[in-house]
Structure formats: C-alpha cells, structure tokens
Design a protein around this motif. Sequence first.
Motif, PDB file in Angstrom:
ATOM      1  N   UNK A  85       0.902  -1.357   0.370  1.00  0.00           N
ATOM      2  CA  UNK A  85      -0.272   0.236   0.134  1.00  0.00           C
ATOM      3  C   UNK A  85       0.701   1.540   0.246  1.00  0.00           C
ATOM      4  N   UNK A  86       0.230   2.669  -0.425  1.00  0.00           N
ATOM      5  CA  UNK A  86       0.622   3.759  -0.355  1.00  0.00           C
ATOM      6  C   UNK A  86       1.198   3.651   0.611  1.00  0.00           C
ATOM      7  N   UNK A  87       2.189   4.951   1.209  1.00  0.00           N
ATOM      8  CA  UNK A  87       2.665   5.604   1.931  1.00  0.00           C
ATOM      9  C   UNK A  87       3.198   6.743   2.011  1.00  0.00           C
ATOM     10  N   UNK A  88       2.111   8.310   3.145  1.00  0.00           N
ATOM     11  CA  UNK A  88       3.544   9.613   3.257  1.00  0.00           C
ATOM     12  C   UNK A  88       3.634  10.507   4.019  1.00  0.00           C
ATOM     13  N   UNK A  89       3.940  11.030   4.558  1.00  0.00           N
ATOM     14  CA  UNK A  89       4.674  11.779   5.512  1.00  0.00           C
ATOM     15  C   UNK A  89       4.400  13.332   5.622  1.00  0.00           C
ATOM     16  N   UNK A  90       4.058  14.517   6.384  1.00  0.00           N
ATOM     17  CA  UNK A  90       4.536  15.309   6.423  1.00  0.00           C
ATOM     18  C   UNK A  90       4.661  15.727   7.916  1.00  0.00           C
ATOM     19  N   UNK A  91       5.523  17.423   7.582  1.00  0.00           N
ATOM     20  CA  UNK A  91       5.660  18.273   8.729  1.00  0.00           C
ATOM     21  C   UNK A  91       5.207  18.916   8.979  1.00  0.00           C
TER      22      UNK A  91
ATOM     23  N   UNK B  38       3.892  13.913  10.708  1.00  0.00           N
ATOM     24  CA  UNK B  38       2.965  12.410  10.367  1.00  0.00           C
ATOM     25  C   UNK B  38       2.816  11.760   9.278  1.00  0.00           C
ATOM     26  N   UNK B  39       2.806  10.419  10.272  1.00  0.00           N
ATOM     27  CA  UNK B  39       3.571   9.479   8.705  1.00  0.00           C
ATOM     28  C   UNK B  39       1.951   8.137   8.515  1.00  0.00           C
ATOM     29  N   UNK B  40       1.475   8.365   7.676  1.00  0.00           N
ATOM     30  CA  UNK B  40       0.458   7.116   7.312  1.00  0.00           C
ATOM     31  C   UNK B  40       0.480   6.307   6.723  1.00  0.00           C
ATOM     32  N   UNK B  41       0.096   4.977   6.310  1.00  0.00           N
ATOM     33  CA  UNK B  41       0.741   3.364   5.452  1.00  0.00           C
ATOM     34  C   UNK B  41      -0.384   2.710   5.693  1.00  0.00           C
ATOM     35  N   UNK B  42      -0.852   2.244   4.440  1.00  0.00           N
ATOM     36  CA  UNK B  42      -1.870   1.276   3.972  1.00  0.00           C
ATOM     37  C   UNK B  42      -1.428  -0.701   4.266  1.00  0.00           C
ATOM     38  N   UNK B  43      -1.663  -1.346   4.308  1.00  0.00           N
ATOM     39  CA  UNK B  43      -1.000  -2.800   4.294  1.00  0.00           C
ATOM     40  C   UNK B  43      -1.169  -2.856   2.637  1.00  0.00           C
ATOM     41  N   UNK B  44      -1.702  -2.717   1.789  1.00  0.00           N
ATOM     42  CA  UNK B  44      -1.960  -3.020   0.648  1.00  0.00           C
ATOM     43  C   UNK B  44      -2.308  -2.053  -0.201  1.00  0.00           C
ATOM     44  N   UNK B  45      -2.258  -2.201  -1.231  1.00  0.00           N
ATOM     45  CA  UNK B  45      -3.222  -1.211  -2.513  1.00  0.00           C
ATOM     46  C   UNK B  45      -4.631  -1.548  -3.022  1.00  0.00           C
ATOM     47  N   UNK B  46      -4.549  -2.913  -2.589  1.00  0.00           N
ATOM     48  CA  UNK B  46      -5.970  -2.711  -2.882  1.00  0.00           C
ATOM     49  C   UNK B  46      -6.864  -3.674  -1.828  1.00  0.00           C
TER      50      UNK B  46
END
Length: 329
Positions: A179-185, A197-205
Amino acid sequence: ISRVFKKTSGNGTIALYLGKRDFVDNVDSVEIVEGVVKVDPSGLNNRKVYVYLACAFRYGSDDLDVIGLTFRRDIWLHRIQVYPPTGGSEAKSPMMESLLKKVGEQGHAFSFQMPPNLPCSVSLQPGLNDSGKACGVDFEIKAYIANAPDNPDEVIQKKDTCRLMIRKIQFAPANNKAGAKADLSKQFMMSDKPVHLEASLEKEVYYHGDPITVKVQINNETNKTVKKIKISVNQLTSVVLYSSDTYVKEVCAQEFGETVNAISTFEKSFQVTPLLANNKEKRGLAVDGRLKDQDTNLYMLICKMFSDVVVELPVTLMSPKPAGEFCIL
C-alpha cells in the motif's frame, strides 16, 4: 449454461439470446461477447437483421431530453449483419454451441471483441427524486430489422428491435502490491517545532466490505497536545468526456479519541470500512454499473485523508475474482 438471458422484439420476429451478461476485462484483453439471434424470416418483408454492441456515456436523464436531443454519446460501436448470413462459419465456443442448440434452426450466432481501452461499466448514483436511467457508462447489445445497417433516413420501429444491457467488469489482481505511504511535517504558530505525521496502508487493493487498516505514526515535537485523529475516505470521480470536472464525495469518516501529548510519539493502526449501504442517498456517487436492481459496489478509486495535519493515500476497492469457471446470474 445455468441461465439464458432472452429478449424478444415486439412483433416476435427476432429474439436475442445471451449466456451471460458480465464480461471480464483482464486489462490486456476482454472476454468475447457471444450471443444468438433467432430470426423468423416470414416477418422480415425482404429486410435484413443486424446486431450491434455499443459502449456509451449517458450524461443526462431521459426527462431532460428536449426536441429529440439525447444526453448520450457513443464511445464505441460495432455492427454486424446476422441475417441473411454473410460469411462462412467460425469455430464456436461451448457456450455458443449450447445457445444454438437451445434456439434451434432459426438461430444465428454473433460475437464481438471489445477493445481493452474501453472504460468499465459505471453509473453515477441518482438522487431520491431523479427518474430515468442513471448517468454513466453502459454497454448495450441491440438486434434490429432494417433495410440498411445504418441509414439515418430509415425509421426503425421499436417493435422491430430487441436489446439487452451487459456489463464490462474487472476483478482484483491475484498479486496485491504494498500500500501507499505518505508523510508530512507541519509547524504551528507559537511553536518552533513541528508535528510529523506518517500514514501507510497494508496493501494497494482492498475487497468491497473489508476493513481498511491505516497505520498512523505521529512525532509531536510541539508544546501542544494532539486532541484527536480523524480518518475519512473520499471518492474522486473524473468526468472527461464532456468536461474536465472532478467530483469529491466523502463515503466514510471516523474520529478517534486518541491524544498525543506534547513532546511525545504515537503509533497505532486504525480500521475504517467504506460501504455503499451507508451512502444510498448520496447523489452523484460513482458505483459499479448495475443491471436492473441488482446489488452493486462503490466504484474503484478512493482517497484517504487525515485531520488538521493532512496526508492523502490512494487506495482501490475491487471485488475478488471468483474461483474457476463462473456464470453470474
């Protein structure tokens, strides 16, 4: 064939038969659309029988049609003559053989190969007071009696036609990617340190109805307390055939009461489950194309967002591919 779909013309001269109405898009190719037209030559009056498969985009309901103007545009259309036959016989699939056996001597086979670049069936959910067919992309097979295949001056009466709607669908791939991952300060007023903040998903679908797990990591270097975390799921729909509009619809939102104290870190996984059942009255929501009143699902692409410090993660909702051979009724 466990079920045969049939539609007969008003005058009873022709009838359209299909063994199934869902055809799978495998990305690089699409299942061949096969069917049979039963023809009673005594009712033709020296005319011919044609059948076409059309992919069209409907961008207005029937009650908006004025002075013959319809809010419908063909994306792709292919037409063939089925009677009198024009060519030699081709190799027939087991489904085609079963249909011809059921129809009898008056049956005439046809097949269409859709190009892989056509969109899948999708409709925009109508409002409570909307009438007529929903806006979206649909596929139609139509058999009709005429003197010529496509003469704009020839009036084809409704009693000389029969049609069936079909769907072009996709299933989730066998191999799921990470899955996707994104972060932001982000830095706030009255503080010389940021919140990361960092957020991520286990899988794409994810499959329809399954909970989506979101892993959240927060490094709060400020002297403020993070009071809540919010996760919302939004559907992005881009309509490019008649405009370049993009619509954003929230389909799921949930707030969590976890706090993150000043000068501290936080890590936890949360789950949210977007369901069409909770959005039945939301006008303009994109859903998988449906046939009559059968159940459907939210259309494929959605996005995920988080509260004051915001990150977005793309995720796809799809249905799993049935095991082995199948025929959807």
